[in-house]
Scaffold this motif. Structure first.
Motif, PDB file in Angstrom:
ATOM      1  N   LEU A   1      -5.731  -6.801  -2.665  1.00  0.00           N
ATOM      2  CA  LEU A   1      -4.301  -6.945  -2.908  1.00  0.00           C
ATOM      3  C   LEU A   1      -3.517  -5.809  -2.278  1.00  0.00           C
ATOM      4  O   LEU A   1      -2.474  -6.015  -1.661  1.00  0.00           O
ATOM      5  CB  LEU A   1      -4.022  -6.987  -4.418  1.00  0.00           C
ATOM      6  N   ILE A   2      -4.055  -4.575  -2.437  1.00  0.00           N
ATOM      7  CA  ILE A   2      -3.386  -3.410  -1.859  1.00  0.00           C
ATOM      8  C   ILE A   2      -3.295  -3.550  -0.342  1.00  0.00           C
ATOM      9  O   ILE A   2      -2.254  -3.335   0.273  1.00  0.00           O
ATOM     10  CB  ILE A   2      -4.129  -2.108  -2.235  1.00  0.00           C
ATOM     11  N   LYS A   3      -4.429  -3.936   0.276  1.00  0.00           N
ATOM     12  CA  LYS A   3      -4.434  -4.092   1.728  1.00  0.00           C
ATOM     13  C   LYS A   3      -3.470  -5.186   2.156  1.00  0.00           C
ATOM     14  O   LYS A   3      -2.762  -5.062   3.150  1.00  0.00           O
ATOM     15  CB  LYS A   3      -5.856  -4.411   2.208  1.00  0.00           C
ATOM     16  N   THR A   4      -3.418  -6.262   1.399  1.00  0.00           N
ATOM     17  CA  THR A   4      -2.532  -7.369   1.738  1.00  0.00           C
ATOM     18  C   THR A   4      -1.071  -6.949   1.682  1.00  0.00           C
ATOM     19  O   THR A   4      -0.304  -7.202   2.607  1.00  0.00           O
ATOM     20  CB  THR A   4      -2.765  -8.556   0.776  1.00  0.00           C
ATOM     21  N   GLN A   5      -0.671  -6.301   0.589  1.00  0.00           N
ATOM     22  CA  GLN A   5       0.717  -5.886   0.450  1.00  0.00           C
ATOM     23  C   GLN A   5       1.074  -4.773   1.439  1.00  0.00           C
ATOM     24  O   GLN A   5       2.159  -4.764   1.999  1.00  0.00           O
ATOM     25  CB  GLN A   5       0.977  -5.429  -0.996  1.00  0.00           C
ATOM     26  N   ARG A   6       0.167  -3.846   1.650  1.00  0.00           N
ATOM     27  CA  ARG A   6       0.403  -2.813   2.668  1.00  0.00           C
ATOM     28  C   ARG A   6       0.538  -3.445   4.042  1.00  0.00           C
ATOM     29  O   ARG A   6       1.388  -3.054   4.841  1.00  0.00           O
ATOM     30  CB  ARG A   6      -0.749  -1.810   2.678  1.00  0.00           C
ATOM     31  N   GLY A   7      -0.334  -4.423   4.303  1.00  0.00           N
ATOM     32  CA  GLY A   7      -0.284  -5.110   5.592  1.00  0.00           C
ATOM     33  C   GLY A   7       1.029  -5.834   5.791  1.00  0.00           C
ATOM     34  O   GLY A   7       1.619  -5.794   6.885  1.00  0.00           O
ATOM     35  N   LYS A   8       1.512  -6.501   4.731  1.00  0.00           N
ATOM     36  CA  LYS A   8       2.791  -7.209   4.828  1.00  0.00           C
ATOM     37  C   LYS A   8       3.936  -6.232   5.063  1.00  0.00           C
ATOM     38  O   LYS A   8       4.805  -6.462   5.906  1.00  0.00           O
ATOM     39  CB  LYS A   8       3.048  -8.006   3.549  1.00  0.00           C
ATOM     40  N   ALA A   9       3.932  -5.133   4.309  1.00  0.00           N
ATOM     41  CA  ALA A   9       4.989  -4.133   4.473  1.00  0.00           C
ATOM     42  C   ALA A   9       4.975  -3.561   5.891  1.00  0.00           C
ATOM     43  O   ALA A   9       6.034  -3.393   6.512  1.00  0.00           O
ATOM     44  CB  ALA A   9       4.825  -3.019   3.442  1.00  0.00           C
ATOM     45  N   LEU A  10       3.776  -3.267   6.396  1.00  0.00           N
ATOM     46  CA  LEU A  10       3.662  -2.725   7.749  1.00  0.00           C
ATOM     47  C   LEU A  10       4.111  -3.746   8.791  1.00  0.00           C
ATOM     48  O   LEU A  10       4.772  -3.398   9.776  1.00  0.00           O
ATOM     49  CB  LEU A  10       2.215  -2.306   8.023  1.00  0.00           C
ATOM     50  N   LEU A  11       3.771  -5.026   8.563  1.00  0.00           N
ATOM     51  CA  LEU A  11       4.178  -6.087   9.482  1.00  0.00           C
ATOM     52  C   LEU A  11       5.693  -6.210   9.546  1.00  0.00           C
ATOM     53  O   LEU A  11       6.281  -6.259  10.633  1.00  0.00           O
ATOM     54  CB  LEU A  11       3.566  -7.411   9.045  1.00  0.00           C
ATOM     55  N   TYR A  12       6.340  -6.243   8.386  1.00  0.00           N
ATOM     56  CA  TYR A  12       7.799  -6.376   8.360  1.00  0.00           C
ATOM     57  C   TYR A  12       8.470  -5.150   8.968  1.00  0.00           C
ATOM     58  O   TYR A  12       9.463  -5.274   9.691  1.00  0.00           O
ATOM     59  CB  TYR A  12       8.289  -6.585   6.923  1.00  0.00           C
ATOM     60  N   PHE A  13       7.922  -3.970   8.678  1.00  0.00           N
ATOM     61  CA  PHE A  13       8.482  -2.746   9.256  1.00  0.00           C
ATOM     62  C   PHE A  13       8.347  -2.774  10.778  1.00  0.00           C
ATOM     63  O   PHE A  13       9.301  -2.430  11.500  1.00  0.00           O
ATOM     64  CB  PHE A  13       7.757  -1.529   8.679  1.00  0.00           C
ATOM     65  N   THR A  14       7.185  -3.187  11.277  1.00  0.00           N
ATOM     66  CA  THR A  14       6.948  -3.266  12.725  1.00  0.00           C
ATOM     67  C   THR A  14       7.885  -4.273  13.372  1.00  0.00           C
ATOM     68  O   THR A  14       8.427  -4.021  14.460  1.00  0.00           O
ATOM     69  CB  THR A  14       5.488  -3.651  13.010  1.00  0.00           C
ATOM     70  N   LEU A  15       8.087  -5.428  12.719  1.00  0.00           N
ATOM     71  CA  LEU A  15       8.989  -6.447  13.263  1.00  0.00           C
ATOM     72  C   LEU A  15      10.417  -5.916  13.359  1.00  0.00           C
ATOM     73  O   LEU A  15      11.097  -6.128  14.378  1.00  0.00           O
ATOM     74  CB  LEU A  15       8.961  -7.691  12.371  1.00  0.00           C
ATOM     75  N   ILE A  16      10.863  -5.244  12.294  1.00  0.00           N
ATOM     76  CA  ILE A  16      12.222  -4.687  12.300  1.00  0.00           C
ATOM     77  C   ILE A  16      12.389  -3.700  13.446  1.00  0.00           C
ATOM     78  O   ILE A  16      13.368  -3.751  14.201  1.00  0.00           O
ATOM     79  CB  ILE A  16      12.536  -4.010  10.953  1.00  0.00           C
ATOM     80  N   VAL A  17      11.428  -2.783  13.586  1.00  0.00           N
ATOM     81  CA  VAL A  17      11.504  -1.764  14.628  1.00  0.00           C
ATOM     82  C   VAL A  17      11.447  -2.403  16.017  1.00  0.00           C
ATOM     83  O   VAL A  17      12.254  -2.079  16.898  1.00  0.00           O
ATOM     84  CB  VAL A  17      10.369  -0.728  14.465  1.00  0.00           C
ATOM     85  N   PHE A  18      10.504  -3.334  16.227  1.00  0.00           N
ATOM     86  CA  PHE A  18      10.330  -3.956  17.543  1.00  0.00           C
ATOM     87  C   PHE A  18      11.567  -4.752  17.949  1.00  0.00           C
ATOM     88  O   PHE A  18      12.078  -4.592  19.071  1.00  0.00           O
ATOM     89  CB  PHE A  18       9.106  -4.875  17.528  1.00  0.00           C
ATOM     90  N   ILE A  19      12.054  -5.609  17.058  1.00  0.00           N
ATOM     91  CA  ILE A  19      13.206  -6.458  17.380  1.00  0.00           C
ATOM     92  C   ILE A  19      14.435  -5.617  17.680  1.00  0.00           C
ATOM     93  O   ILE A  19      15.128  -5.833  18.682  1.00  0.00           O
ATOM     94  CB  ILE A  19      13.500  -7.436  16.223  1.00  0.00           C
ATOM     95  N   ASN A  20      14.694  -4.633  16.841  1.00  0.00           N
ATOM     96  CA  ASN A  20      15.904  -3.834  17.014  1.00  0.00           C
ATOM     97  C   ASN A  20      15.833  -2.919  18.225  1.00  0.00           C
ATOM     98  O   ASN A  20      16.824  -2.747  18.937  1.00  0.00           O
ATOM     99  CB  ASN A  20      16.175  -3.023  15.743  1.00  0.00           C
ATOM    100  N   LEU A  21      14.653  -2.324  18.476  1.00  0.00           N
ATOM    101  CA  LEU A  21      14.518  -1.471  19.659  1.00  0.00           C
ATOM    102  C   LEU A  21      14.601  -2.299  20.933  1.00  0.00           C
ATOM    103  O   LEU A  21      15.136  -1.837  21.949  1.00  0.00           O
ATOM    104  CB  LEU A  21      13.207  -0.692  19.604  1.00  0.00           C
ATOM    105  N   ALA A  22      14.076  -3.532  20.900  1.00  0.00           N
ATOM    106  CA  ALA A  22      14.148  -4.412  22.070  1.00  0.00           C
ATOM    107  C   ALA A  22      15.606  -4.746  22.396  1.00  0.00           C
ATOM    108  O   ALA A  22      16.040  -4.644  23.557  1.00  0.00           O
ATOM    109  CB  ALA A  22      13.354  -5.688  21.818  1.00  0.00           C
ATOM    110  N   ILE A  23      16.374  -5.132  21.380  1.00  0.00           N
ATOM    111  CA  ILE A  23      17.784  -5.458  21.588  1.00  0.00           C
ATOM    112  C   ILE A  23      18.566  -4.225  22.040  1.00  0.00           C
ATOM    113  O   ILE A  23      19.378  -4.281  22.967  1.00  0.00           O
ATOM    114  CB  ILE A  23      18.406  -6.029  20.295  1.00  0.00           C
TER     115      ILE A  23
END
Length: 317
Positions: free
Chosen positions: A10-32
């Motif tokens: 569960l910890i790995k899953t939630q950490r993974g989700k948080a990291l995924l969303y954080f990475t998406l936010i950073v990638f999308i915004n830095l790309a734009i």
């Protein structure tokens, strides 16, 4: 131990989700942001010359000519300046957001005096058990019921003296373990980054959706980490319920780690009680609309800043 393995997953899953969303936010915004900066940097001279040419064309008769104004070339001349305006508005909003967040931290923490952690026996036992000396600051305020993590490079856990009396020892331990996870994962720094990017690209609707997902996943990961140590999910639920009812928590900035955002708190409580009923923060219609509108805005920006790559008509008849 099957229970321990389940919790670790569960910890790995939630950490993974948080990291995924954080990475998406950073990638999308830095790309734009990169597209806007590179486009403006490479084409600014062309935008100026095209603007002069368009101005001469639409005022060729001494006044603005509507037939000349509403042309493809003229539209592509105006749009890049809109992107320039968006960039500077975003920079201004990001600067304002940074000042507000830093000043809030200063104004909230500075006036409150600190106490020795040995003042409260329950807190002293918790610090001894988990070796948290030097990582926790006790605030001298009996009316305030709060626990949060602040600091970008070296975050610390802040606990009010009021919460030490308000919660039982096990409830207090669950809250501190929750905040310890935020500290180890440097969640305050991540939250600062996503808030900064959100302000820079304020025109992207998808940001609001992703930030809500990231916030929820980060809180759930901290909950799982606390339960993994304490093995007392009901104590964490009890602490959440008590703190969500405390009107004094409204004094806190909603961006602090132990979130009071109602939907997230309710979802965390349901999840900890294993009722398997998840609250949808934003429905699918909003998700689809935010995705479509964000793609449309990104495409418009790209077409605006690199018009000659898509528009082969360089003359106005």
């Amino acid at each position: 131990n099957p229970g321990a393995n389940h919790m670790n997953n569960l910890i790995k899953t939630q950490r993974g989700k948080a990291l995924l969303y954080f990475t998406l936010i950073v990638f999308i915004n830095l790309a734009i942001l990169s597209i806007i900066i590179i486009g403006i940097g490479l084409g600014i001279k062309g935008y100026i010359s095209d603007t002069k040419f368009a101005y001469e064309a639409v005022t060729c008769c001494g006044s603005i000519c509507s037939k000349c104004f509403f042309t493809l070339r003229t539209i592509f001349t105006i749009l890049p300046w809109g992107c320039v305006v968006l960039l500077f508005i975003g920079i201004g909003m990001a600067a304002r957001k940074t000042i507000l967040m830093l000043s809030w931290n200063y104004r909230f923490i500075r006036p409150i005096t600190t106490l020795s952690t040995g003042t409260h026996p329950n807190l002293k036992k918790i610090l001894q058990t988990f070796n948290l000396y030097g990582q926790l600051v006790l605030l001298d305020n009996n009316k305030l019921h709060c626990a949060f993590t602040l600091g970008l490079w070296k975050p610390k856990i802040y606990v009010s003296s009021g919460i030490c009396s308000y919660l039982s020892r096990k409830e207090l331990m669950a809250v501190i373990l929750h905040e310890t996870h935020h500290k180890k994962c440097k969640d305050p720094l991540k939250l600062f980054v996503v808030q900064l990017l959100y302000a820079l690209n304020f025109f992207l609707p998808i940001n609001n959706y992703l930030i809500n997902l990231y916030s929820a996943a980060a809180e759930k990961a901290a909950d799982d980490s606390a339960i993994n140590f304490s093995r007392e999910p009901l104590e964490l639920v009890s602490a959440l319920v008590k703190l969500s009812k405390s009107s004094l928590m409204d004094m806190l900035n909603p961006s602090v780690a132990f979130s009071k955002e109602q939907n997230i708190v309710e979802d965390r409580i349901r999840r900890l009680l294993e009722t398997h009923k998840s609250i949808s923060y934003l429905n699918k219609t909003y998700l689809y609309l935010s995705c479509i509108s964000s793609v449309f805005i990104a495409a418009t920006i790209c077409l605006s800043l690199f018009p000659k790559s898509f528009n082969h008509v360089h003359t106005i008849e």
